[in-house]
Scaffold this active site. Structure first.
Site, PDB file in Angstrom:
ATOM      1  N   GLU A   8      53.017  15.632   8.564  1.00 45.21           N
ATOM      2  CA  GLU A   8      51.608  15.606   8.197  1.00 45.21           C
ATOM      3  C   GLU A   8      51.372  14.751   6.956  1.00 45.21           C
ATOM      4  OE1 GLU A   8      49.983  19.884   9.739  1.00 45.21           O
ATOM      5  OE2 GLU A   8      51.257  19.905   7.980  1.00 45.21           O
ATOM      6  N   CYS A  34      48.273  11.783   0.516  1.00 44.92           N
ATOM      7  CA  CYS A  34      49.497  12.510   0.218  1.00 44.92           C
ATOM      8  C   CYS A  34      50.447  12.312   1.399  1.00 44.92           C
ATOM      9  CB  CYS A  34      49.129  13.987   0.033  1.00 44.92           C
ATOM     10  SG  CYS A  34      50.531  15.052  -0.266  1.00 44.92           S
ATOM     11  N   CYS A  73      61.887  26.223  -2.076  1.00 46.61           N
ATOM     12  CA  CYS A  73      61.108  26.869  -3.140  1.00 46.61           C
ATOM     13  C   CYS A  73      60.332  28.030  -2.507  1.00 46.61           C
ATOM     14  CB  CYS A  73      60.149  25.878  -3.787  1.00 46.61           C
ATOM     15  SG  CYS A  73      61.019  24.466  -4.477  1.00 46.61           S
ATOM     16  N   CYS A 101      48.500  21.913  -1.190  1.00 42.56           N
ATOM     17  CA  CYS A 101      49.896  21.795  -1.638  1.00 42.56           C
ATOM     18  C   CYS A 101      50.735  22.922  -1.068  1.00 42.56           C
ATOM     19  CB  CYS A 101      49.996  21.929  -3.153  1.00 42.56           C
ATOM     20  SG  CYS A 101      49.103  20.719  -4.063  1.00 42.56           S
ATOM     21  N   CYS A 128      56.609  27.735  -1.054  1.00 43.83           N
ATOM     22  CA  CYS A 128      56.253  26.535  -0.290  1.00 43.83           C
ATOM     23  C   CYS A 128      56.593  26.684   1.194  1.00 43.83           C
ATOM     24  CB  CYS A 128      57.008  25.347  -0.890  1.00 43.83           C
ATOM     25  SG  CYS A 128      56.842  23.821   0.049  1.00 43.83           S
ATOM     26  N   CYS A 156      62.202  20.469   4.467  1.00 46.78           N
ATOM     27  CA  CYS A 156      62.769  20.274   3.132  1.00 46.78           C
ATOM     28  C   CYS A 156      63.899  21.275   2.942  1.00 46.78           C
ATOM     29  CB  CYS A 156      61.699  20.486   2.060  1.00 46.78           C
ATOM     30  SG  CYS A 156      62.355  20.289   0.382  1.00 46.78           S
TER      31      CYS A 156
HETATM   32  N1  SAH Z   1      59.346  18.137  -2.979  1.00 43.90           N
HETATM   33  C1  SAH Z   1      58.545  17.547  -3.977  1.00 43.90           C
HETATM   34  C2  SAH Z   1      57.244  16.992  -3.475  1.00 43.90           C
HETATM   35  C3  SAH Z   1      56.480  17.832  -2.474  1.00 43.90           C
HETATM   36  S1  SAH Z   1      55.796  19.358  -3.010  1.00 43.90           S
HETATM   37  C4  SAH Z   1      58.295  18.535  -5.106  1.00 43.90           C
HETATM   38  O1  SAH Z   1      58.551  19.716  -4.931  1.00 43.90           O
HETATM   39  O2  SAH Z   1      57.885  18.085  -6.170  1.00 43.90           O
HETATM   40  C5  SAH Z   1      54.424  18.832  -4.020  1.00 43.90           C
HETATM   41  C6  SAH Z   1      53.922  19.888  -4.963  1.00 43.90           C
HETATM   42  O3  SAH Z   1      53.333  21.007  -4.289  1.00 43.90           O
HETATM   43  C7  SAH Z   1      55.011  20.456  -5.867  1.00 43.90           C
HETATM   44  O4  SAH Z   1      54.652  20.284  -7.213  1.00 43.90           O
HETATM   45  C8  SAH Z   1      55.037  21.919  -5.516  1.00 43.90           C
HETATM   46  O5  SAH Z   1      55.385  22.694  -6.649  1.00 43.90           O
HETATM   47  C9  SAH Z   1      53.620  22.174  -5.030  1.00 43.90           C
HETATM   48  N2  SAH Z   1      53.517  23.362  -4.170  1.00 43.90           N
HETATM   49  C10 SAH Z   1      54.372  23.760  -3.229  1.00 43.90           C
HETATM   50  N3  SAH Z   1      53.952  24.913  -2.667  1.00 43.90           N
HETATM   51  C11 SAH Z   1      52.789  25.233  -3.258  1.00 43.90           C
HETATM   52  C12 SAH Z   1      51.858  26.305  -3.107  1.00 43.90           C
HETATM   53  N4  SAH Z   1      52.044  27.275  -2.216  1.00 43.90           N
HETATM   54  N5  SAH Z   1      50.764  26.309  -3.882  1.00 43.90           N
HETATM   55  C13 SAH Z   1      50.547  25.319  -4.784  1.00 43.90           C
HETATM   56  N6  SAH Z   1      51.376  24.294  -4.972  1.00 43.90           N
HETATM   57  C14 SAH Z   1      52.492  24.251  -4.223  1.00 43.90           C
HETATM   58 FE1  SF4 Z   2      60.738  21.206  -0.944  1.00 44.15          FE
HETATM   59 FE2  SF4 Z   2      58.430  22.507  -1.099  1.00 44.15          FE
HETATM   60 FE3  SF4 Z   2      60.237  22.804  -3.016  1.00 44.15          FE
HETATM   61 FE4  SF4 Z   2      58.938  20.464  -2.802  1.00 44.15          FE
HETATM   62  S1  SF4 Z   2      58.026  22.458  -3.314  1.00 44.15           S
HETATM   63  S2  SF4 Z   2      61.144  20.780  -3.083  1.00 44.15           S
HETATM   64  S3  SF4 Z   2      58.693  20.365  -0.569  1.00 44.15           S
HETATM   65  S4  SF4 Z   2      60.471  23.427  -0.882  1.00 44.15           S
END
Ligand code: SAH
Ligand code: SF4
Length: 347
Positions: free
Chosen positions: A96, A109, A120, A339, A123, A116
């Site tokens: 996406e 974006c 985290c 995000c 996410c 991934c």
């Molecule tokens: N993997 C990279 C880029 C993709 S994620 C990274 O983690 O930086 C992009 C951003 O979305 C990151 O800063 C992450 O902390 C944020 N993000 C992920 N899950 C989220 C959520 N549930 N609510 C708000 N931000 C989120």
């Molecule tokens: Fe991967 Fe999501 Fe963590 Fe970014 S925030 S590193 S996309 S698991």
């Protein structure tokens, strides 16, 4: 018969590789610049449309090369104007991209991987696990496909590599794709308008610090101490916050540029005034600004967003400490485009 699998995808070559590819056929170097412009500025879908190349050369090129595109399966538009594109890749995987209008900006974006590996806990992309890396063309084609969907005169102004995946875990393809984004003969974005966001992979950041980088760097920090960061982001056990900050402190930034630190605010976990004060302390000496993102809630994600009041209080502490702190309201939540909500599935 379809020979395309044996042919070279012209959009999957870096600018240098394209140059070599052309000279290999005995063609002048400037031809590769003309081809770059056709591929990325005009966005043609067929080699035959490159009308400033001789008919003969086009035919030769067509025998060995082709121009890839992404299959757009679905576009959804949120109430706030955010659009989410669902693409199908040649092997059936789905990714996406999200187009976010905001005042005079139109930010795309883009994704760099299918899924991934870093998991985290807030996410949804992380919940999918890692499927595979995207190719150079799969990264840049997201931009071309989104651009084709725009009405006349509108244009994408900013690119953020914040979609599915961890860009630095797909280092080479991501950097080549960024080169095409900022190459004046290709997509010609200013380097100030391309942002790469990383979870903080230390070896790759070290490697990056030795290259001439032509984009803005964002780091997903999300906590001000080791314990909380490890709880939210398992990668912190391998690449701890302390070491990450050390690398940031020595990162060779161009004059007047700062690192953006992203901080997802999670109710009761990392949103206390003490956390804000600690954050001020650990960022001291690093040219930085901070994006506060109240966590987007989703089924399967065990976290809640803090109250608006708590978010403001957190922001105020940072601002009083002279740190630029902006609260980012994630857009497109009603279509799961915010995000951390990208999973490559339509609703
Ligand atoms: N993997 C990279 C880029 C993709 S994620 C990274 O983690 O930086 C992009 C951003 O979305 C990151 O800063 C992450 O902390 C944020 N993000 C992920 N899950 C989220 C959520 N549930 N609510 C708000 N931000 C989120
Ligand atoms: Fe991967 Fe999501 Fe963590 Fe970014 S925030 S590193 S996309 S698991």
């Amino acid at each position: 018969m379809n020979h395309s699998t044996e042919k070279t995808d012209l959009r999957n070559l870096s600018a240098l590789e394209l140059r070599d590819f052309i000279t290999f056929f005995g063609k002048e170097r400037y031809r590769s610049i003309q081809i770059l412009r056709w591929l990325y500025q005009k966005g043609v879908h067929s080699i035959n449309d490159m009308t400033n190349l001789s008919k003969m050369f086009r035919q030769e090129l067509d025998k060995v090369g082709f121009i890839s595109t992404l299959d757009l399966l679905h576009v959804e538009q949120a109430e706030d104007g955010t659009k989410k594109f669902l693409f199908q890749l040649k092997d059936g995987n789905r990714i996406e991209s999200v187009l976010i209008p905001d005042k005079s900006r139109l930010t795309l974006c883009v994704s760099t991987q299918v899924g991934c590996a870093f998991g985290c806990r807030f996410c949804l992309t992380g919940k999918m696990g890692w499927k595979r890396d995207l190719t150079i063309s799969e990264i840049v084609n997201q931009i071309l496909a989104a651009r084709e969907s725009l009405k006349e005169r509108a244009s994408i102004t900013n690119i953020v590599l914040m979609g599915m995946g961890e860009p630095l875990a797909n280092y080479s393809n991501t950097l080549h794709a960024i080169e095409l984004m900022t190459n004046p003969d290709a997509l010609k974005f200013s380097s100030r308008r391309v942002t790469l966001s990383t979870v903080g992979l230390l070896p790759e950041l070290e490697r990056l610090s030795k290259e001439k980088i032509s984009f803005r760097l964002a780091i997903s920090l999300n906590a001000a101490n080791e314990e909380t960061r490890s709880h939210l982001m398992p990668i912190n056990r391998r690449y701890p916050l302390g070491k990450l900050l050390q690398v940031c402190r020595h990162f060779p930034l161009r004059p007047r540029t700062r690192i953006t630190f992203e901080y997802v605010l999670v109710d009761g976990i990392n949103d206390s005034p003490q956390d804000a004060k600690k954050l001020l302390k650990i960022l001291r000496g690093i040219p930085s600004k901070i994006n506060l993102i109240p966590v987007n809630e989703a089924p399967g994600i065990p976290f809640k967003r803090p109250s608006e009041k708590k978010v403001r209080e957190f922001q105020e502490i940072l601002m009083k400490g002279n740190l630029t702190a902006i609260v980012r309201a994630s857009k497109g939540a009603d279509i799961s485009a915010a995000c951390g909500q990208l999973q490559g599935k339509s609703l």
